[in-house]
Enzyme design. Structure first.
Site, PDB file in Angstrom:
ATOM      1  N   LYS A  19      80.132  55.335  36.087  1.00 13.65           N
ATOM      2  CA  LYS A  19      78.607  55.472  35.390  1.00 13.65           C
ATOM      3  C   LYS A  19      78.435  56.960  34.315  1.00 13.65           C
ATOM      4  CE  LYS A  19      74.446  55.086  33.250  1.00 13.65           C
ATOM      5  NZ  LYS A  19      74.817  56.229  31.921  1.00 13.65           N
ATOM      6  N   ASP A  21      77.227  59.481  30.727  1.00 13.71           N
ATOM      7  CA  ASP A  21      75.679  59.894  31.091  1.00 13.71           C
ATOM      8  C   ASP A  21      75.830  60.152  29.817  1.00 13.71           C
ATOM      9  OD1 ASP A  21      73.153  60.859  31.306  1.00 13.71           O
ATOM     10  OD2 ASP A  21      73.489  62.891  32.290  1.00 13.71           O
TER      11      ASP A  21
END
Length: 90
Positions: A19, A21
């Protein structure tokens, strides 16, 4: 949607992805031009004008590119503050 957990699930039924940002976005390339949309469908082409210009240079007639728009720092990590700065400059 990503969910924060203490430890990722294990087993052959699971696939994991890092993931970053940033902002989930779709770049739409077609004869009418390039448009970039947020995950919620907002047109952010003007905010991503450098990215839109780069997409115009791709050697494709039509494409949808779905992914996370990020700015990387010197260590190669996503830097959300740098991304916000990049898309809010005039």
């Amino acid at each position: 949607m990503p969910t924060l957990v203490a430890k990722p699930p294990q087993g052959d039924d699971w696939m994991h992805e890092a993931k970053f940002d940033g902002y989930r976005s779709q770049i739409i390339i077609e004869a009418a031009g390039v448009r970039i949309f947020t995950r919620r469908g907002l047109d952010w082409t003007a905010k991503y004008r450098d990215l839109a210009e780069a997409a115009k240079g791709l050697n494709v007639q039509n494409a949808i590119i779905d992914g996370e728009v990020v700015v990387l720092n010197e260590a190669g990590l996503s830097d959300f503050a740098a991304l916000r700065k990049a898309i809010t400059r005039r």
